[in-house]
Enzyme design. Structure first.
Site, short mmCIF file in Angstrom:
data_model
loop_
_atom_site.label_atom_id
_atom_site.label_comp_id
_atom_site.label_asym_id
_atom_site.label_seq_id
_atom_site.Cartn_x
_atom_site.Cartn_y
_atom_site.Cartn_z
CG HIS A 128 0.70 1.70 -10.13
ND1 HIS A 128 1.84 1.40 -10.83
CD2 HIS A 128 1.10 1.92 -8.86
CE1 HIS A 128 2.88 1.45 -10.01
NE2 HIS A 128 2.45 1.77 -8.82
CE1 TYR A 148 6.33 0.25 -9.51
CE2 TYR A 148 6.62 -2.06 -8.93
CZ TYR A 148 6.10 -0.81 -8.65
OH TYR A 148 5.36 -0.62 -7.51
CG MET A 194 -1.36 -11.79 -1.51
SD MET A 194 -2.28 -10.22 -1.74
CE MET A 194 -0.94 -9.17 -2.37
N PRO A 195 0.58 -14.64 -0.23
CG PRO A 195 2.34 -15.84 -1.19
CD PRO A 195 1.06 -15.13 -1.54
CG ASP A 226 4.02 -5.57 -5.94
OD1 ASP A 226 2.78 -5.66 -5.78
OD2 ASP A 226 4.59 -4.52 -6.30
CE LYS A 250 1.71 -2.43 -7.62
NZ LYS A 250 3.00 -3.10 -7.90
N GLY A 300 -11.10 -17.16 -2.87
CA GLY A 300 -10.29 -17.85 -1.88
C GLY A 300 -8.82 -17.99 -2.21
N GLY A 319 6.15 -10.58 0.08
CA GLY A 319 6.45 -10.64 -1.34
C GLY A 319 7.69 -9.83 -1.64
#
Length: 323
Positions: free
Chosen positions: A115, A53, A17-18, A48, A82, A14, A21
């Site tokens: 990823h 990255y 998650m907005p 995120d 990720k 539950g 992002g």
């Protein structure tokens, strides 16, 4: 999605998650620090990032600033990172997640994604884009997604990740995960924008209870001529016309469009003004006429911009089937 809901309830616990992002692909160092501070100040709570990255450490510094100052609590944040391409192996999942947690300076992430279904073989843990002597990506011929997923499930059970999911997977690969999983994927992150709306894949995920997150929701404007003969989504006359009429930016129209299709969006920007504008998408709605007009721009597979061509030699390359 209609109305002013700002979060999506994920399966498996539950967690909320907005819908919006901050995307941080290829935003590094001081630039990502400026971007994240601007985002947090105007209300973003969803960040995120990814090991590949190479900006988790800079993000972690800003998160630590905000957490220690009391400006935000850990429970208010939703942090996604990720498993890198070079870690798509069962034996490497725990190691790479622990590295990410150390860099982000948190004890858990809210969502940990594989990823890509494609695995690379790096010479060391920071060799995120390994190439051979001819400049080709060094792919891992032994990538086993099912065993990698079992290792992802272990990370939930030991508390390092609250939820887990996948990125750049196709429907066949998702089905394989679903067949033997203890914990189903909570989220799929893929490219989705007006030219590549992913209708079939989204419907497939919806039936399985998998939430849907769109990367490059503005059409990856950082890619040179990524849309071929079509105008960039931000400059399409239909988009700019709607934006002018509603007194909104083209980016706000594109993001609102995907949100009303029940997609989470993670627009990338390092410009504080655009970051603020991209978050201002919950106080208006597109009419059904506008939605239909934009839905008609879908080009299916032909509209894909991010093609991951460097992964094509791998047996799990995901984009050669309809969805």
């Amino acid at each position: 999605m209609t109305g002013k809901a700002t979060t999506v309830k994920l399966s498996g616990g539950g967690r909320k998650m907005p819908y919006v992002g901050l995307g941080t692909y290829e935003v590094k160092g001081e630039e990502v620090g400026v971007a994240l501070r601007a985002a947090l100040e105007c209300g973003y709570r969803h960040v995120d990032t990814a090991a590949s990255y190479q900006n988790e450490e800079a993000i972690g510094d800003v998160l630590q600033e905000w957490l220690t100052s009391g400006k935000v609590t850990r429970e208010e944040l939703f942090i996604t990172t990720k498993l890198p391409f070079i870690g798509t192996r069962a034996g490497d999942v725990a190691k790479f997640l622990q590295k990410s947690l150390q860099k982000l300076r948190v004890s858990y992430v809210d969502l940990y994604l594989i990823h890509s279904p494609v695995g690379f073989m790096g010479q060391h843990d920071e060799d995120h884009k390994p190439v051979d002597s001819e400049g080709n990506r060094v792919v891992d011929p032994n990538t086993d997604l099912e065993s990698t997923w079992r290792a992802m499930e272990d990370q939930v059970e030991c508390g390092r990740a609250h939820t887990i999911g996948i990125s750049n997977f196709n429907s066949v690969q998702i089905n394989r995960i679903m067949k033997g999983c203890r914990i189903p994927p909570a989220n799929l992150q893929v490219e989705a924008q007006i030219y590549h709306q992913q209708k079939d894949l989204k419907a497939f995920c919806h039936k399985l209870g998998i939430s849907f997150c769109a990367y490059s929701p503005l059409g990856a404007p950082y890619l040179t001529n990524g849309t071929g003969d079509r105008p960039p989504p931000l400059k399409h006359p239909r988009v700019t016309s709607i934006a002018t009429r509603l007194k909104r930016t083209p980016a706000q129209v594109l993001l609102r469009f995907l949100i009303q299709l029940d997609m989470i969006v993670i627009p990338k920007s390092s410009n504080p003004d655009r970051i603020r504008e991209n978050f201002q998408v919950f106080d208006f709605e597109l009419s059904q006429e506008d939605m239909s007009s934009l839905e008609a721009l879908d080009c299916g597979k032909e509209g894909r911009i991010v093609k991951l061509e460097e992964s094509r030699r791998h047996h799990e390359y995901p984009f050669d089937i309809p969805f």
